[in-house]
Design an enzyme around this catalytic site. Structure first.
Site, PDB file in Angstrom:
ATOM      1  N   HIS A  90       0.821  -1.217   0.000  1.00 31.27           N
ATOM      2  CA  HIS A  90       0.000   0.000   0.000  1.00 31.27           C
ATOM      3  C   HIS A  90       0.855   1.268   0.000  1.00 31.27           C
ATOM      4  O   HIS A  90       0.392   2.334   0.379  1.00 31.27           O
ATOM      5  CB  HIS A  90      -0.953   0.000   1.209  1.00 31.27           C
ATOM      6  N   CYS A 144       4.987  11.365  -8.325  1.00 30.25           N
ATOM      7  CA  CYS A 144       4.739  12.543  -9.154  1.00 30.25           C
ATOM      8  C   CYS A 144       3.611  12.219 -10.140  1.00 30.25           C
ATOM      9  O   CYS A 144       3.733  11.289 -10.941  1.00 30.25           O
ATOM     10  CB  CYS A 144       6.002  12.954  -9.917  1.00 30.25           C
ATOM     11  N   GLY A 197      -1.791  -8.848  12.698  1.00 28.15           N
ATOM     12  CA  GLY A 197      -2.288  -7.506  13.000  1.00 28.15           C
ATOM     13  C   GLY A 197      -3.059  -6.834  11.892  1.00 28.15           C
ATOM     14  O   GLY A 197      -2.914  -5.636  11.673  1.00 28.15           O
ATOM     15  N   THR A 198      -3.886  -7.601  11.201  1.00 28.02           N
ATOM     16  CA  THR A 198      -4.736  -6.984  10.168  1.00 28.02           C
ATOM     17  C   THR A 198      -6.171  -7.473  10.326  1.00 28.02           C
ATOM     18  O   THR A 198      -6.393  -8.638  10.651  1.00 28.02           O
ATOM     19  CB  THR A 198      -4.190  -7.235   8.741  1.00 28.02           C
ATOM     20  N   LEU A 251      -4.859  -9.422  17.684  1.00 25.14           N
ATOM     21  CA  LEU A 251      -5.432  -9.111  18.994  1.00 25.14           C
ATOM     22  C   LEU A 251      -6.804  -9.749  19.158  1.00 25.14           C
ATOM     23  O   LEU A 251      -7.175 -10.230  20.221  1.00 25.14           O
ATOM     24  CB  LEU A 251      -5.539  -7.584  19.150  1.00 25.14           C
ATOM     25  N   GLU A 252      -7.563  -9.737  18.066  1.00 23.00           N
ATOM     26  CA  GLU A 252      -8.905 -10.325  18.074  1.00 23.00           C
ATOM     27  C   GLU A 252      -9.104 -11.046  16.747  1.00 23.00           C
ATOM     28  O   GLU A 252      -8.360 -10.773  15.792  1.00 23.00           O
ATOM     29  CB  GLU A 252      -9.962  -9.228  18.253  1.00 23.00           C
ATOM     30  N   ALA A 307       0.698  -8.182  19.555  1.00 20.54           N
ATOM     31  CA  ALA A 307       1.763  -8.554  18.616  1.00 20.54           C
ATOM     32  C   ALA A 307       3.127  -8.589  19.299  1.00 20.54           C
ATOM     33  O   ALA A 307       3.950  -9.477  19.021  1.00 20.54           O
ATOM     34  CB  ALA A 307       1.789  -7.568  17.445  1.00 20.54           C
TER      35      ALA A 307
HETATM   36  C1  BJW Z   1      -3.464  -5.753  17.004  1.00 22.54           C
HETATM   37  C2  BJW Z   1      -2.978  -4.918  17.987  1.00 22.54           C
HETATM   38  C3  BJW Z   1      -1.871  -5.395  18.664  1.00 22.54           C
HETATM   39  C4  BJW Z   1      -4.625  -3.915  17.166  1.00 22.54           C
HETATM   40  N1  BJW Z   1      -1.367  -6.591  18.366  1.00 22.54           N
HETATM   41  N2  BJW Z   1      -2.949  -6.928  16.717  1.00 22.54           N
HETATM   42  C5  BJW Z   1     -15.531  -6.282  -2.618  1.00 22.54           C
HETATM   43  C6  BJW Z   1     -14.764  -7.432  -2.679  1.00 22.54           C
HETATM   44  C7  BJW Z   1     -13.407  -7.370  -2.928  1.00 22.54           C
HETATM   45  C8  BJW Z   1     -12.770  -6.150  -3.096  1.00 22.54           C
HETATM   46  C9  BJW Z   1     -13.528  -5.015  -3.026  1.00 22.54           C
HETATM   47  C10 BJW Z   1     -14.886  -5.077  -2.795  1.00 22.54           C
HETATM   48  N3  BJW Z   1     -15.365  -3.806  -2.816  1.00 22.54           N
HETATM   49  C11 BJW Z   1     -14.309  -2.959  -3.020  1.00 22.54           C
HETATM   50  C12 BJW Z   1     -13.192  -3.687  -3.152  1.00 22.54           C
HETATM   51  C13 BJW Z   1     -11.822  -3.192  -3.355  1.00 22.54           C
HETATM   52  C14 BJW Z   1     -11.230  -2.442  -2.189  1.00 22.54           C
HETATM   53  C15 BJW Z   1     -11.649  -3.043  -0.841  1.00 22.54           C
HETATM   54  O1  BJW Z   1     -11.048  -3.971  -0.334  1.00 22.54           O
HETATM   55  N4  BJW Z   1     -12.671  -2.485  -0.226  1.00 22.54           N
HETATM   56  C16 BJW Z   1     -13.137  -3.016   1.069  1.00 22.54           C
HETATM   57  C17 BJW Z   1     -13.736  -1.891   1.862  1.00 22.54           C
HETATM   58  C18 BJW Z   1     -14.104  -4.163   0.792  1.00 22.54           C
HETATM   59  N5  BJW Z   1      -9.795  -2.550  -2.343  1.00 22.54           N
HETATM   60  C19 BJW Z   1      -9.107  -1.722  -3.119  1.00 22.54           C
HETATM   61  O2  BJW Z   1      -9.644  -0.795  -3.703  1.00 22.54           O
HETATM   62  C20 BJW Z   1      -7.640  -2.020  -3.294  1.00 22.54           C
HETATM   63  N6  BJW Z   1      -7.341  -2.100  -4.688  1.00 22.54           N
HETATM   64  C21 BJW Z   1      -7.848  -3.055  -5.461  1.00 22.54           C
HETATM   65  O3  BJW Z   1      -8.618  -3.903  -5.044  1.00 22.54           O
HETATM   66  O4  BJW Z   1      -7.385  -3.002  -6.758  1.00 22.54           O
HETATM   67  C22 BJW Z   1      -7.908  -3.963  -7.691  1.00 22.54           C
HETATM   68  C23 BJW Z   1      -7.224  -5.291  -7.655  1.00 22.54           C
HETATM   69  C24 BJW Z   1      -7.817  -6.361  -8.264  1.00 22.54           C
HETATM   70  C25 BJW Z   1      -7.215  -7.611  -8.240  1.00 22.54           C
HETATM   71  C26 BJW Z   1      -5.987  -7.784  -7.645  1.00 22.54           C
HETATM   72  C27 BJW Z   1      -5.377  -6.710  -7.079  1.00 22.54           C
HETATM   73  C28 BJW Z   1      -6.011  -5.483  -7.066  1.00 22.54           C
HETATM   74  C29 BJW Z   1      -6.793  -0.926  -2.668  1.00 22.54           C
HETATM   75  C30 BJW Z   1      -6.910  -0.910  -1.177  1.00 22.54           C
HETATM   76  C31 BJW Z   1      -6.129   0.262  -0.604  1.00 22.54           C
HETATM   77  C32 BJW Z   1      -6.219   0.344   0.900  1.00 22.54           C
HETATM   78  N7  BJW Z   1      -5.618   1.539   1.330  1.00 22.54           N
HETATM   79  C33 BJW Z   1      -5.512   1.815   2.766  1.00 22.54           C
HETATM   80  C34 BJW Z   1      -4.940   3.237   2.938  1.00 22.54           C
HETATM   81  C35 BJW Z   1      -3.432   3.243   2.599  1.00 22.54           C
HETATM   82  C36 BJW Z   1      -2.793   4.555   2.866  1.00 22.54           C
HETATM   83  C37 BJW Z   1      -2.901   4.969   4.328  1.00 22.54           C
HETATM   84  O5  BJW Z   1      -2.268   4.349   5.216  1.00 22.54           O
HETATM   85  O6  BJW Z   1      -3.611   5.939   4.589  1.00 22.54           O
HETATM   86  O7  BJW Z   1      -4.654   0.857   3.396  1.00 22.54           O
HETATM   87  S1  BJW Z   1      -7.056   1.633   3.658  1.00 22.54           S
HETATM   88  C38 BJW Z   1      -6.329   0.982   5.119  1.00 22.54           C
HETATM   89  O8  BJW Z   1      -6.790  -0.382   5.330  1.00 22.54           O
HETATM   90  C39 BJW Z   1      -4.815   0.882   4.835  1.00 22.54           C
HETATM   91  C40 BJW Z   1      -4.472  -0.457   5.435  1.00 22.54           C
HETATM   92  O9  BJW Z   1      -3.279  -0.937   4.876  1.00 22.54           O
HETATM   93  C41 BJW Z   1      -5.697  -1.278   5.121  1.00 22.54           C
HETATM   94  C42 BJW Z   1      -5.854  -2.499   6.008  1.00 22.54           C
HETATM   95  O10 BJW Z   1      -6.013  -2.121   7.346  1.00 22.54           O
HETATM   96  P1  BJW Z   1      -5.377  -3.022   8.505  1.00 22.54           P
HETATM   97  O11 BJW Z   1      -3.918  -2.960   8.449  1.00 22.54           O
HETATM   98  O12 BJW Z   1      -5.996  -4.353   8.487  1.00 22.54           O
HETATM   99  O13 BJW Z   1      -5.823  -2.172   9.818  1.00 22.54           O
HETATM  100  P2  BJW Z   1      -7.181  -2.274  10.670  1.00 22.54           P
HETATM  101  O14 BJW Z   1      -7.254  -1.059  11.498  1.00 22.54           O
HETATM  102  O15 BJW Z   1      -8.341  -2.586   9.816  1.00 22.54           O
HETATM  103  O16 BJW Z   1      -6.962  -3.557  11.591  1.00 22.54           O
HETATM  104  C43 BJW Z   1      -5.976  -3.595  12.595  1.00 22.54           C
HETATM  105  C44 BJW Z   1      -5.980  -4.979  13.221  1.00 22.54           C
HETATM  106  O17 BJW Z   1      -4.929  -5.034  14.168  1.00 22.54           O
HETATM  107  C45 BJW Z   1      -7.279  -5.328  13.963  1.00 22.54           C
HETATM  108  O18 BJW Z   1      -7.699  -6.641  13.601  1.00 22.54           O
HETATM  109  C46 BJW Z   1      -6.887  -5.288  15.437  1.00 22.54           C
HETATM  110  O19 BJW Z   1      -7.550  -6.263  16.225  1.00 22.54           O
HETATM  111  C47 BJW Z   1      -5.401  -5.637  15.355  1.00 22.54           C
HETATM  112  N8  BJW Z   1      -4.621  -5.077  16.444  1.00 22.54           N
HETATM  113  N9  BJW Z   1      -3.799  -3.773  18.025  1.00 22.54           N
HETATM  114  C48 BJW Z   1      -1.970  -7.319  17.371  1.00 22.54           C
HETATM  115  N10 BJW Z   1      -1.341  -4.664  19.658  1.00 22.54           N
END
Ligand code: BJW
Length: 233
Positions: free
Chosen positions: A109, A117, A175-176, A202-203, A219
């Site tokens: 990501h 650019c 952690g995702t 965590l969960e 983690a």
């Molecule tokens: C702990 C802890 C501790 C806490 N110890 N654990 C329907 C089906 C399929 C796909 C789609 C769909 N509708 C739309 C889509 C596509 C869309 C998508 O997935 N949407 C969803 C809402 C459904 N995806 C996209 O658009 C992606 N592109 C794409 O699909 O292109 C086409 C393609 C086709 C085929 C192949 C490949 C590609 C792009 C997604 C971009 C996501 N961008 C972000 C922002 C990045 C920039 C920024 O940082 O601002 O990325 S969104 C945000 O979510 C960020 C993260 O990387 C991402 C994931 O979040 P993450 O890391 O899981 O965080 P949290 O907060 O959700 O979870 C934290 C976890 O940690 C929790 O479980 C806690 O319990 C745990 N935790 N403390 C251990 N101490």
């Protein structure tokens, strides 16, 4: 149990939470403080670039105040000491894996410390702010945006990641929340390839039932424990 030779590890915001970086979907997380449509989509950037540049400038600057935790360091140790291959894929845009000692990290990501650019397409290392519209180091156009992947955009390194998933014996998700694709689908890709799958979180994540095994806890505790087990056993 068959011997493990190739491991693919996927990390998310939870691995950096104990370093003091906000996750996205937890109570008080980034998506409670900001509307995802405003700050993490190309449309939001087109509507209000100042808001988006400021959001990422603040997060980039905040990296100076955080340090890697025991989980980042344990994964770096695994990369150094494991006899087989370890591919580390992160959804995180922070640099804590690198600062924790990891050599090769695929930032699917993007990265806060990188600029893209929109005029010439070059990706450049970037430490400062973008709000004042600095020139691109390559073409000089004042057209830099954060080099992060927003909703609707294609994540980086997908070819290499799918290739590694097809060949791995063990897939570990750390952690995702499993709420965002394509990363949320990696567990199924790995299972199709015959790999064992483990979740450390965590969960339970949204796709928790898809994993062979799920270990719950912080983690900073459960990642070093698991690494010790892999290297020791
Ligand atoms: C702990 C802890 C501790 C806490 N110890 N654990 C329907 C089906 C399929 C796909 C789609 C769909 N509708 C739309 C889509 C596509 C869309 C998508 O997935 N949407 C969803 C809402 C459904 N995806 C996209 O658009 C992606 N592109 C794409 O699909 O292109 C086409 C393609 C086709 C085929 C192949 C490949 C590609 C792009 C997604 C971009 C996501 N961008 C972000 C922002 C990045 C920039 C920024 O940082 O601002 O990325 S969104 C945000 O979510 C960020 C993260 O990387 C991402 C994931 O979040 P993450 O890391 O899981 O965080 P949290 O907060 O959700 O979870 C934290 C976890 O940690 C929790 O479980 C806690 O319990 C745990 N935790 N403390 C251990 N101490």
């Amino acid at each position: 149990m068959t011997q493990i030779k190739r491991i693919v590890i996927l990390t998310g915001a939870g691995i950096s939470a104990e370093s003091g970086i906000d996750t996205f979907r937890s109570a008080g997380g980034l998506w409670e403080q900001h509307r995802v449509e405003d700050v993490a989509t190309p449309e939001g950037f087109a509507r209000n670039p100042d808001l988006v540049l400021n959001f990422y400038d603040m997060r980039r600057a905040a990296l100076a105040d955080v340090v890697p935790n025991a989980a980042h360091m344990a994964l770096a140790r695994l990369q150094r000491e494991f006899a087989g291959e370890v591919l580390l894929v992160t959804q995180n845009v922070d640099d804590l894996h690198e600062r924790g000692g990891s050599g090769q990290v695929l930032h699917m990501h993007g990265e806060l410390k990188s600029a893209l650019c929109t005029a010439c397409g070059t990706r450049s290392r970037w430490e400062g702010a973008m709000i004042e519209r600095p020139p691109c180091p390559v073409c000089a156009a004042p057209c830099l945006r954060p080099d992060v992947v927003w909703f609707g955009e294609m994540p980086y390194e997908m070819g290499r990641i799918y290739q590694a998933l097809e060949a791995c014996d063990l897939f570990v998700s750390i952690g995702t929340s499993g709420a965002v694709y394509p990363a949320a689908g990696f567990v199924e890709e790995a299972r199709r390839a015959g790999a064992r799958t483990l979740e450390l979180n965590l969960e339970p994540s949204e796709g928790s039932r898809l994993f062979h095994e799920s270990r719950l806890g912080k983690a900073s505790v459960i990642v070093p424990e698991w690494v010790e087990e892999v290297l020791g056993g």
